[in-house]
Design an enzyme around this catalytic site. Structure first.
Site, PDB file in Angstrom:
ATOM      1  N   HIS A   1      -3.369   2.517   7.709  1.00 28.13           N
ATOM      2  CA  HIS A   1      -1.955   2.720   7.388  1.00 28.13           C
ATOM      3  C   HIS A   1      -1.437   4.124   7.662  1.00 28.13           C
ATOM      4  O   HIS A   1      -0.242   4.366   7.603  1.00 28.13           O
ATOM      5  CB  HIS A   1      -1.677   2.384   5.912  1.00 28.13           C
ATOM      6  CG  HIS A   1      -2.151   3.451   4.961  1.00 28.13           C
ATOM      7  ND1 HIS A   1      -3.423   3.500   4.482  1.00 28.13           N
ATOM      8  CD2 HIS A   1      -1.494   4.516   4.419  1.00 28.13           C
ATOM      9  CE1 HIS A   1      -3.550   4.538   3.667  1.00 28.13           C
ATOM     10  NE2 HIS A   1      -2.406   5.178   3.623  1.00 28.13           N
TER      11      HIS A   1
HETATM   12  C1  UD1 Z   1       2.599   6.405   1.712  1.00 23.95           C
HETATM   13  C2  UD1 Z   1       2.158   7.854   1.604  1.00 23.95           C
HETATM   14  C3  UD1 Z   1       0.702   7.975   2.031  1.00 23.95           C
HETATM   15  C4  UD1 Z   1      -0.182   7.031   1.250  1.00 23.95           C
HETATM   16  C5  UD1 Z   1       0.372   5.612   1.339  1.00 23.95           C
HETATM   17  C6  UD1 Z   1      -0.428   4.699   0.430  1.00 23.95           C
HETATM   18  C7  UD1 Z   1       3.909   9.543   2.047  1.00 23.95           C
HETATM   19  C8  UD1 Z   1       4.487  10.460   3.045  1.00 23.95           C
HETATM   20  N1  UD1 Z   1       2.961   8.706   2.495  1.00 23.95           N
HETATM   21  O1  UD1 Z   1       2.524   6.032   3.072  1.00 23.95           O
HETATM   22  O2  UD1 Z   1       0.252   9.306   1.783  1.00 23.95           O
HETATM   23  O3  UD1 Z   1      -1.483   7.071   1.774  1.00 23.95           O
HETATM   24  O4  UD1 Z   1       1.744   5.597   0.910  1.00 23.95           O
HETATM   25  O5  UD1 Z   1      -0.278   3.360   0.780  1.00 23.95           O
HETATM   26  O6  UD1 Z   1       4.294   9.564   0.907  1.00 23.95           O
HETATM   27  N2  UD1 Z   1       6.845  -0.666   3.358  1.00 23.95           N
HETATM   28  C9  UD1 Z   1       7.155  -1.959   3.010  1.00 23.95           C
HETATM   29  N3  UD1 Z   1       7.035  -2.311   1.691  1.00 23.95           N
HETATM   30  C10 UD1 Z   1       6.638  -1.450   0.718  1.00 23.95           C
HETATM   31  C11 UD1 Z   1       6.340  -0.124   1.108  1.00 23.95           C
HETATM   32  C12 UD1 Z   1       6.440   0.250   2.416  1.00 23.95           C
HETATM   33  O7  UD1 Z   1       7.507  -2.781   3.845  1.00 23.95           O
HETATM   34  O8  UD1 Z   1       6.530  -1.845  -0.460  1.00 23.95           O
HETATM   35  C13 UD1 Z   1       6.932  -0.291   4.794  1.00 23.95           C
HETATM   36  C14 UD1 Z   1       8.311   0.194   5.210  1.00 23.95           C
HETATM   37  O9  UD1 Z   1       8.534  -0.254   6.498  1.00 23.95           O
HETATM   38  C15 UD1 Z   1       8.130   1.701   5.215  1.00 23.95           C
HETATM   39  C16 UD1 Z   1       6.673   1.870   5.632  1.00 23.95           C
HETATM   40  O10 UD1 Z   1       6.007   0.763   5.051  1.00 23.95           O
HETATM   41  O11 UD1 Z   1       9.004   2.346   6.101  1.00 23.95           O
HETATM   42  C17 UD1 Z   1       6.048   3.163   5.166  1.00 23.95           C
HETATM   43  O12 UD1 Z   1       6.176   3.333   3.755  1.00 23.95           O
HETATM   44  P1  UD1 Z   1       6.162   4.815   3.113  1.00 23.95           P
HETATM   45  O13 UD1 Z   1       6.116   4.709   1.641  1.00 23.95           O
HETATM   46  O14 UD1 Z   1       7.222   5.654   3.720  1.00 23.95           O
HETATM   47  O15 UD1 Z   1       4.811   5.422   3.633  1.00 23.95           O
HETATM   48  P2  UD1 Z   1       3.337   4.814   3.621  1.00 23.95           P
HETATM   49  O16 UD1 Z   1       2.923   4.659   5.033  1.00 23.95           O
HETATM   50  O17 UD1 Z   1       3.278   3.651   2.718  1.00 23.95           O
HETATM   51  N1  UDP Z   2      -5.943  -1.065  -2.213  1.00 26.73           N
HETATM   52  C1  UDP Z   2      -5.586  -2.277  -2.804  1.00 26.73           C
HETATM   53  N2  UDP Z   2      -5.193  -3.306  -1.988  1.00 26.73           N
HETATM   54  C2  UDP Z   2      -5.142  -3.193  -0.634  1.00 26.73           C
HETATM   55  C3  UDP Z   2      -5.504  -1.956  -0.050  1.00 26.73           C
HETATM   56  C4  UDP Z   2      -5.883  -0.910  -0.864  1.00 26.73           C
HETATM   57  O1  UDP Z   2      -5.639  -2.412  -4.026  1.00 26.73           O
HETATM   58  O2  UDP Z   2      -4.779  -4.167   0.031  1.00 26.73           O
HETATM   59  C5  UDP Z   2      -6.350   0.046  -3.087  1.00 26.73           C
HETATM   60  C6  UDP Z   2      -7.690   0.660  -2.762  1.00 26.73           C
HETATM   61  O3  UDP Z   2      -8.745  -0.051  -3.410  1.00 26.73           O
HETATM   62  C7  UDP Z   2      -7.533   2.071  -3.292  1.00 26.73           C
HETATM   63  C8  UDP Z   2      -6.064   2.368  -3.035  1.00 26.73           C
HETATM   64  O4  UDP Z   2      -5.428   1.103  -2.884  1.00 26.73           O
HETATM   65  O5  UDP Z   2      -7.782   2.119  -4.692  1.00 26.73           O
HETATM   66  C9  UDP Z   2      -5.889   3.186  -1.798  1.00 26.73           C
HETATM   67  O6  UDP Z   2      -4.553   3.236  -1.453  1.00 26.73           O
HETATM   68  P1  UDP Z   2      -4.041   3.449   0.034  1.00 26.73           P
HETATM   69  O7  UDP Z   2      -5.108   3.115   0.998  1.00 26.73           O
HETATM   70  O8  UDP Z   2      -2.745   2.729   0.136  1.00 26.73           O
HETATM   71  O9  UDP Z   2      -3.658   4.998   0.060  1.00 26.73           O
HETATM   72  P2  UDP Z   2      -4.490   6.369   0.207  1.00 26.73           P
HETATM   73  O10 UDP Z   2      -5.625   6.343  -0.740  1.00 26.73           O
HETATM   74  O11 UDP Z   2      -4.908   6.486   1.625  1.00 26.73           O
HETATM   75  O12 UDP Z   2      -3.468   7.400  -0.117  1.00 26.73           O
END
Ligand code: UD1
Ligand code: UDP
Length: 356
Positions: free
Chosen positions: A201
């Site tokens: 992601h």
């Molecule tokens: C964010 C965090 C990242 C973290 C990740 C965990 C920032 C800059 N990034 O990244 O550090 O590792 O969360 O998962 O804060 N979207 C949906 N539904 C949702 C959420 C997101 O469709 O419920 C889609 C949207 O298209 C959105 C994209 O995902 O534009 C990215 O979401 P965003 O929260 O901006 O960043 P993440 O990639 O999730």
């Molecule tokens: N996780 C989850 N369901 C998923 C993918 C990840 O519950 O489908 C959990 C995972 O076990 C961990 C956390 O989400 O505890 C990690 O989050 P993510 O990978 O979104 O973000 P990051 O840690 O890279 O910021």
């Protein structure tokens, strides 16, 4: 003490679950959910499964560009802080929700406690690196999951209020492991067959079509079934970059925490660019190939349980083969604490009271 916790993204719900429980025994906590993540499988499922109290404030900011998203959160959190006048603002990790919470508090001179302080990739291209550096520099209490994190802060002149507590994500895993193992439906489903587990992601991978294609081309070259709970960001960008999913990759919706940690435990190997998942792989003693060029969780690499392979097809395939053909390294206990980080964090906050 009165604490306002600001969170908004999936890993923060998991980190908040064990700490919130300890905090609420003797203190008043109110939760502000920024709305950064909002799909049921990215947000509500964790509140329900992990018994996290319902947010007191929901800002509903949603997906936006960095500036707009962080700015809207800042405005929303500031309003809550002016009304609630807490003793502490508690933030987790390194997302835009973390930075907005910290910045709103700093401007109002409310002390900030940062959980998961001191992590560094030393790659300022990552939005997370900017968020964590800035948050650490305005925090009064910096709770470090590892010794390396303490050293990283010292390099930046931060030594006051720095406490090595262990990792709240390890607390969560130890606490919920048994519950996850009792979920027999998933157990039966995935114990039947050998599989690898993957998550992707990170912006650096998903926004760059070459890197994203490299990762999926590598998946195609790996023998065996790969289960991929697909982050919505990646789903969107695979389609935008017209990258197809190889036939050995089984895409599923993002899963709840209990199913995820069980999937991790039963996997032959994990491929991921997630911070949390790298660490959980280590805690389950499952080898991990990290789809990044650097990691904040350097101990997992130093112990031999994690290999950095970036988005390079040959390196990813070779790293999987090395784990398959060599004995696993020895496991070091308690690298991420003994499951009591949350208690240590609350104790430290109590010792400091409301004073900054
Ligand atoms: C964010 C965090 C990242 C973290 C990740 C965990 C920032 C800059 N990034 O990244 O550090 O590792 O969360 O998962 O804060 N979207 C949906 N539904 C949702 C959420 C997101 O469709 O419920 C889609 C949207 O298209 C959105 C994209 O995902 O534009 C990215 O979401 P965003 O929260 O901006 O960043 P993440 O990639 O999730
Ligand atoms: N996780 C989850 N369901 C998923 C993918 C990840 O519950 O489908 C959990 C995972 O076990 C961990 C956390 O989400 O505890 C990690 O989050 P993510 O990978 O979104 O973000 P990051 O840690 O890279 O910021």
């Amino acid at each position: 003490m009165k604490i306002i916790t600001v969170l908004g993204a999936r890993p923060q719900f998991i980190k908040a679950a064990p700490l919130s429980e300890v905090l609420r025994k003797n203190h008043e906590e109110k939760i502000v959910h920024t709305g950064q993540h909002y799909d049921y499988q990215m947000s509500s499922v964790f509140f329900e499964e992990l018994g996290i109290p319902r947010p007191d404030y929901f800002l509903g900011v949603g997906s936006k560009r960095h500036g707009a998203q962080t700015g809207e959160m800042l405005t929303g959190v500031e309003e809550v802080l002016l009304k609630e006048k807490p003793d502490w603002v508690l933030v987790y990790g390194d997302t835009n929700s973390t930075l907005a919470g910290a910045l709103a508090a700093a401007k109002l001179h409310i002390p900030i406690a940062h959980v998961e302080a001191g992590l560094r990739s030393y790659n300022r291209q990552m939005p997370e690196e900017v968020n964590r550096v800035l948050t650490d520099h305005v925090a009064s209490l910096l709770f470090c999951p590892t010794d390396q994190a303490v050293r990283n802060l010292a390099r930046e002149g931060l030594t006051e209020g720095v406490i090595r507590t262990g990792d709240v994500m390890a607390d969560a895993l130890y606490y919920h492991a048994r519950r996850a193992e009792e979920r027999t439906i998933e157990n039966v489903l995935y114990k039947k067959k050998a599989y690898l587990l993957a998550t992707v992601h990170r912006a650096e991978n998903t926004d760059d079509p070459k890197r994203l294609a490299g990762i999926f081309n590598a998946f195609a070259r790996i023998e065996g079934q790969i289960v991929l709970p697909l982050h919505p960001r990646t789903k969107k960008l695979l389609s935008a970059h017209q990258i197809s999913i190889p036939s050995n990759v089984e895409v599923i919706e993002p899963v709840g925490y209990l199913q995820m940690i069980l999937l991790e435990k039963e996997a032959e190997l994990i491929l991921t660019d997630s911070g949390g998942v790298q660490k959980e792989a280590y805690l389950w003693q499952v080898p991990c190939v990290t789809l990044r060029d650097e990691t904040e969780w350097v101990e997992t690499v130093q112990t031999g349980w994690n290999t950095l392979a970036g988005a390079n097809i040959e390196e990813i395939v070779a790293a999987v083969a090395r784990y398959r053909h060599n004995p696993l390294p020895p496991y070091l206990e308690n690298l991420y604490g003994n499951g009591r980080a949350s208690e240590e964090i609350v104790l430290a906050m109590e010792e400091r009271g409301g004073a900054s």
